[in-house]
Design an enzyme around this catalytic site. Sequence first.
Site, mmCIF file in Angstrom:
data_model
loop_
_atom_site.group_PDB
_atom_site.id
_atom_site.type_symbol
_atom_site.label_atom_id
_atom_site.label_comp_id
_atom_site.label_asym_id
_atom_site.label_seq_id
_atom_site.Cartn_x
_atom_site.Cartn_y
_atom_site.Cartn_z
ATOM 1 N N HIS A 48 0.738 -1.447 -0.051
ATOM 2 C CA HIS A 48 -0.220 0.095 -0.565
ATOM 3 C C HIS A 48 0.711 1.322 0.478
ATOM 4 O O HIS A 48 0.260 2.148 -0.133
ATOM 5 C CB HIS A 48 -0.521 -0.253 1.452
ATOM 6 C CG HIS A 48 -2.168 -0.978 1.446
ATOM 7 N ND1 HIS A 48 -1.879 -2.238 1.232
ATOM 8 C CD2 HIS A 48 -3.757 -0.272 1.444
ATOM 9 C CE1 HIS A 48 -3.153 -2.510 1.117
ATOM 10 N NE2 HIS A 48 -3.878 -1.780 0.596
ATOM 11 N N SER B 138 7.853 0.320 -2.262
ATOM 12 C CA SER B 138 7.700 -1.372 -1.865
ATOM 13 C C SER B 138 8.122 -2.491 -3.054
ATOM 14 O O SER B 138 8.454 -3.438 -2.657
ATOM 15 C CB SER B 138 6.502 -2.013 -0.888
ATOM 16 O OG SER B 138 5.201 -1.864 -1.810
ATOM 17 N N TYR C 284 -2.579 4.565 12.039
ATOM 18 C CA TYR C 284 -3.219 5.306 12.355
ATOM 19 C C TYR C 284 -4.746 4.649 11.827
ATOM 20 O O TYR C 284 -4.940 4.558 10.716
ATOM 21 C CB TYR C 284 -2.822 6.743 11.367
ATOM 22 C CG TYR C 284 -4.447 7.410 11.612
ATOM 23 C CD1 TYR C 284 -4.002 9.424 12.848
ATOM 24 C CD2 TYR C 284 -5.099 7.558 11.160
ATOM 25 C CE1 TYR C 284 -5.166 9.435 12.683
ATOM 26 C CE2 TYR C 284 -5.770 8.820 10.940
ATOM 27 C CZ TYR C 284 -6.020 9.903 12.038
ATOM 28 O OH TYR C 284 -7.121 10.467 11.966
ATOM 29 N N TYR D 205 2.107 7.991 5.097
ATOM 30 C CA TYR D 205 1.077 8.469 3.678
ATOM 31 C C TYR D 205 2.238 9.232 3.330
ATOM 32 O O TYR D 205 2.038 9.911 2.578
ATOM 33 C CB TYR D 205 0.754 10.248 4.376
ATOM 34 C CG TYR D 205 -1.053 9.394 4.608
ATOM 35 C CD1 TYR D 205 -1.126 8.301 5.528
ATOM 36 C CD2 TYR D 205 -2.194 11.009 5.384
ATOM 37 C CE1 TYR D 205 -2.709 7.813 5.581
ATOM 38 C CE2 TYR D 205 -3.264 10.143 5.913
ATOM 39 C CZ TYR D 205 -3.326 9.070 6.219
ATOM 40 O OH TYR D 205 -4.697 8.932 6.492
HETATM 41 C C1 LIG Z 1 -6.366 2.054 0.502
HETATM 42 C C2 LIG Z 1 -4.732 2.667 1.769
HETATM 43 C C3 LIG Z 1 -5.727 2.883 2.719
HETATM 44 C C4 LIG Z 1 -4.715 3.338 3.807
HETATM 45 N N1 LIG Z 1 -5.399 3.741 4.918
HETATM 46 C C5 LIG Z 1 -4.820 3.361 5.663
HETATM 47 C C6 LIG Z 1 -5.130 3.812 7.503
HETATM 48 O O1 LIG Z 1 -6.199 4.184 7.413
HETATM 49 N N2 LIG Z 1 -4.550 4.697 8.826
HETATM 50 C C7 LIG Z 1 -3.028 4.696 8.583
HETATM 51 O O2 LIG Z 1 -1.802 5.241 8.853
HETATM 52 N N3 LIG Z 1 -2.435 4.364 6.669
HETATM 53 C C8 LIG Z 1 -2.999 4.124 5.646
HETATM 54 N N4 LIG Z 1 -2.436 3.708 4.819
HETATM 55 C C9 LIG Z 1 -0.946 3.836 4.386
HETATM 56 C C10 LIG Z 1 -0.838 2.678 5.120
HETATM 57 O O3 LIG Z 1 -0.413 2.585 6.158
HETATM 58 C C11 LIG Z 1 0.884 2.648 4.357
HETATM 59 O O4 LIG Z 1 0.951 2.674 3.796
HETATM 60 C C12 LIG Z 1 1.883 1.561 4.783
HETATM 61 O O5 LIG Z 1 2.925 1.523 4.496
HETATM 62 C C13 LIG Z 1 1.064 0.312 4.314
HETATM 63 O O6 LIG Z 1 2.311 -0.983 4.523
HETATM 64 P P1 LIG Z 1 1.804 -1.983 3.502
HETATM 65 O O7 LIG Z 1 2.925 -3.314 3.985
HETATM 66 O O8 LIG Z 1 0.667 -2.788 2.859
HETATM 67 O O9 LIG Z 1 3.166 -1.393 2.359
HETATM 68 P P2 LIG Z 1 4.222 -1.704 1.350
HETATM 69 O O10 LIG Z 1 4.144 -1.136 0.617
HETATM 70 O O11 LIG Z 1 3.908 -3.221 1.369
HETATM 71 O O12 LIG Z 1 5.364 -1.120 2.776
HETATM 72 C C14 LIG Z 1 5.020 -0.226 3.090
HETATM 73 C C15 LIG Z 1 7.074 0.472 3.555
HETATM 74 O O13 LIG Z 1 7.504 0.286 4.086
HETATM 75 C C16 LIG Z 1 8.378 -1.029 4.076
HETATM 76 N N5 LIG Z 1 8.450 -2.282 4.708
HETATM 77 C C17 LIG Z 1 6.656 -3.508 4.050
HETATM 78 N N6 LIG Z 1 7.089 -4.101 4.590
HETATM 79 C C18 LIG Z 1 8.597 -5.186 5.578
HETATM 80 C C19 LIG Z 1 8.861 -4.650 6.183
HETATM 81 N N7 LIG Z 1 8.473 -6.411 6.963
HETATM 82 N N8 LIG Z 1 9.863 -5.257 7.074
HETATM 83 C C20 LIG Z 1 10.780 -4.196 6.402
HETATM 84 N N9 LIG Z 1 10.043 -2.928 6.218
HETATM 85 C C21 LIG Z 1 8.892 -3.165 5.116
HETATM 86 C C22 LIG Z 1 8.290 -1.280 2.494
HETATM 87 O O14 LIG Z 1 9.719 -1.878 1.899
HETATM 88 C C23 LIG Z 1 7.637 -0.127 2.353
HETATM 89 O O15 LIG Z 1 8.804 1.014 2.119
HETATM 90 C C24 LIG Z 1 -3.164 3.567 3.663
HETATM 91 C C25 LIG Z 1 -3.275 3.395 2.023
HETATM 92 C C26 LIG Z 1 -4.082 2.714 1.270
HETATM 93 C C27 LIG Z 1 -3.335 2.710 0.065
#
Ligand SMILES: Cc1cc2nc3c(=O)[nH]c(=O)nc-3n(C[C@H](O)[C@H](O)[C@H](O)COP(=O)(O)OP(=O)(O)OC[C@H]3O[C@@H](n4cnc5c(N)ncnc54)[C@H](O)[C@@H]3O)c2cc1C
Length: 543
Positions: A113, A119, A191, A473
């Site tokens: 996300h 990522s 959040y 964000y």
């Molecule tokens: C539709 C949508 C709704 C959202 N709503 C919210 C919300 O309500 N509240 C909020 O706080 N945020 C929200 N977000 C933002 C979200 O929290 C961040 O984008 C978060 O980083 C996503 O985590 P992920 O694992 O899905 O993303 P990824 O894209 O997999 O990772 C995000 C970042 O973290 C790193 N990372 C991932 N996994 C690991 C790991 N295991 N170890 C070390 N580094 C890692 C990645 O390399 C990248 O830099 C939202 C995003 C979207 C797209």
Amino acid sequence: MAILSSFNFIFPLLLLFLSTQSSPTSISITDNFTRCLNNHTNPSFPISEQLYTPDNSSYPSVLQAYIRNLRFNETTTHKPILIITATHASHIQAAIVCARKHGLLMKTRSGGHDYEGLSYTSYTNQPFVIVDMFNLRSIHISMEHETAWVQSGATLGELYYQIAEKSNTHAFPSGVCPTIGVGGHFSGGGYGNMIRKYGLSIDNIVDAELIDANGKLLNRKSMGEDLFWAITGGGGVSFGVVLSYKIKLVRVPPVVTVFNIKRVENLSYIAHRWLQVADKLDDKIFLRMTFRVVNNGEKTIQAGFPSLYLGNSTNLVTLLKKDFPELGLEKSECIEMSWIESVLFYAGSFPIGTPITALLNRKPQSLNPFKIKSDYVKTLISQKDFELIFEKMKELENQQLYFNPYGGRMSEISEFSKPFPHRSGNIAKVQYLVNWEELGVEAEIRYLNFTRVMYDYMTPFVSKNPREAFLNYRDLDIGVNSHGKNACAEGMVYGHKYFRKSNYNRLTMVKSRVDPENFFRNEQSIPPCSSNDESLFVAHSVI
Ligand SMILES: Cc1cc2nc3c(=O)[nH]c(=O)nc-3n(C[C@H](O)[C@H](O)[C@H](O)COP(=O)(O)OP(=O)(O)OC[C@H]3O[C@@H](n4cnc5c(N)ncnc54)[C@H](O)[C@@H]3O)c2cc1C
Ligand SMILES: *[C@@H]1O[C@H](CO)[C@@H](O)[C@H](O)[C@H]1NC(C)=O
Ligand SMILES: *[C@@H]1O[C@H](CO)[C@@H](O)[C@H](O)[C@H]1NC(C)=O
Ligand SMILES: *[C@@H]1O[C@H](CO)[C@@H](O)[C@H](O)[C@H]1NC(C)=O
Ligand SMILES: *[C@@H]1O[C@H](CO)[C@@H](O)[C@H](O)[C@H]1NC(C)=O
Ligand SMILES: *[C@@H]1O[C@H](CO)[C@@H](O)[C@H](O)[C@H]1NC(C)=O
Ligand SMILES: *[C@@H]1O[C@H](CO)[C@@H](O)[C@H](O)[C@H]1NC(C)=O
Ligand SMILES: *[C@@H]1O[C@H](CO)[C@@H](O)[C@H](O)[C@H]1NC(C)=O
């Protein structure tokens, strides 16, 4: 600033250039790297069946499975030379050791996300590999201790669902979108709509498993408090690969109340009043305020108030009639339900009565290209200024503003307790959201411009020196790092906005201890800098 924004405008062209260079060396790097992976994994957990190279027919679907921003699903998007769909910690350990050995950049993806796609894509020329965490998603809940171990590849929806299977009076405070991955979300803050009662996800994390730059598997005790602090809000990406987090569950009543009312009349007045009250309401109330432009021949602003109250509707209506009568909330607009049902309600697009198994769906209901930015509001905005803000929104296309209330528990936690510094003194966080349908670079440039115009327009009303931003964000407009000789100075530009100065400095010191070679990096990671690094002082006098 000018340099940074032009970087972003030329970015699509840069990618076009990169992707047309077919490099024969990257093939032999892949071969060497693959051989190294096989050599560094235990034969009982073979890695060879978890590797996807671009010539594998499943590669596009594996890559696309967790792309959540269609801006980065273009043919021009820079793609990995290999995807490792890890099923065992040893696969991650081998990936780290071998990527270092072969000079490859490594990206970790949990839920995909990341708003800027960091990522799964890279803005630099260097070949990179992805460690994809989606297979590592077990969740073990102990109701006796009210804790859970959650692997990084789990989604928030899976976590919420499993908690609800065990108890209807337990929950966890994190994001509102069920498909978000635990790995990125928890490491970046987390959040959600219980923030005012329970703080962020990171305020409720008690342990973690991390694989470091040497491929060593650490827990809180063996990594030490500084590193544990860093990976609970400083972003996991700079410090290692988070395998799992141990969380403390929180208690919720069996019945909660939600509403999502729309208002169009007297909005500037209501918005001004919202800023006066939203962070001071009972901390069991989370009352978000959103604005979008609707066009029925004439453009008007529509406000929405998606809200959660940890209690019954009688109490909620009484509280809001007293503290925020201008909203005019009626009991008939409120719906009582269990907390887990409220998760589906808040996710937005599920009709009431949707079975909660919908939370287990890993595919979002729809995807599109988008851009997000964030700000913090620390002082009131007058009714007249809200009128001007609404006029500006109407001049632009598709711009939405979400105001998220702070206060409550958030104001009680020290700004140094976690890398996330936006605590007391903040009334609200603003999220700028622009979505569009058209694919391709032209539309992207147009909509990115609109959201930047809106962001510039908001300058007088939001935090300054630094203009703060929320790490989850992610927004590359606020600074990027080329990881060259000015890495420490470049890091300060976005680092002070996400973490403020003191937390940023502490993060760079942890980084220099645990990953001095800067293996774990991306466009906005923490560079290794020591406290007496000259560039810190040089940059400071320039900024
Ligand atoms: C539709 C949508 C709704 C959202 N709503 C919210 C919300 O309500 N509240 C909020 O706080 N945020 C929200 N977000 C933002 C979200 O929290 C961040 O984008 C978060 O980083 C996503 O985590 P992920 O694992 O899905 O993303 P990824 O894209 O997999 O990772 C995000 C970042 O973290 C790193 N990372 C991932 N996994 C690991 C790991 N295991 N170890 C070390 N580094 C890692 C990645 O390399 C990248 O830099 C939202 C995003 C979207 C797209
Ligand atoms: C791959 O390994 C071989 C043998 O060790 C070496 O000669 C070659 O240079 C390596 N290729 C790359 C691109 O590193
Ligand atoms: C892997 O192991 C094989 C044989 O076991 C050896 O020939 C080769 O050099 C090793 N390669 C790497 C990259 O370690
Ligand atoms: C693609 O990669 C997967 C995982 O390594 C493997 O199982 C599959 O056989 C490969 N497919 C092709 C066509 O090479
Ligand atoms: C991503 O792009 C590919 C290739 O153009 C396309 O097949 C796929 O449907 C796209 N994904 C989404 C979710 O639109
Ligand atoms: C509309 O706003 C004005 C302040 O501009 C306020 O005095 C009035 O009570 C509001 N009307 C309603 C119906 O809320
Ligand atoms: C609502 O909750 C309060 C306690 O918070 C309780 O006193 C009251 O009886 C409840 N009302 C209804 C109608 O359930
Ligand atoms: C950005 O959008 C604004 C508002 O529509 C417009 O005035 C301006 O010319 C645009 N700038 C660019 C670089 O396209």
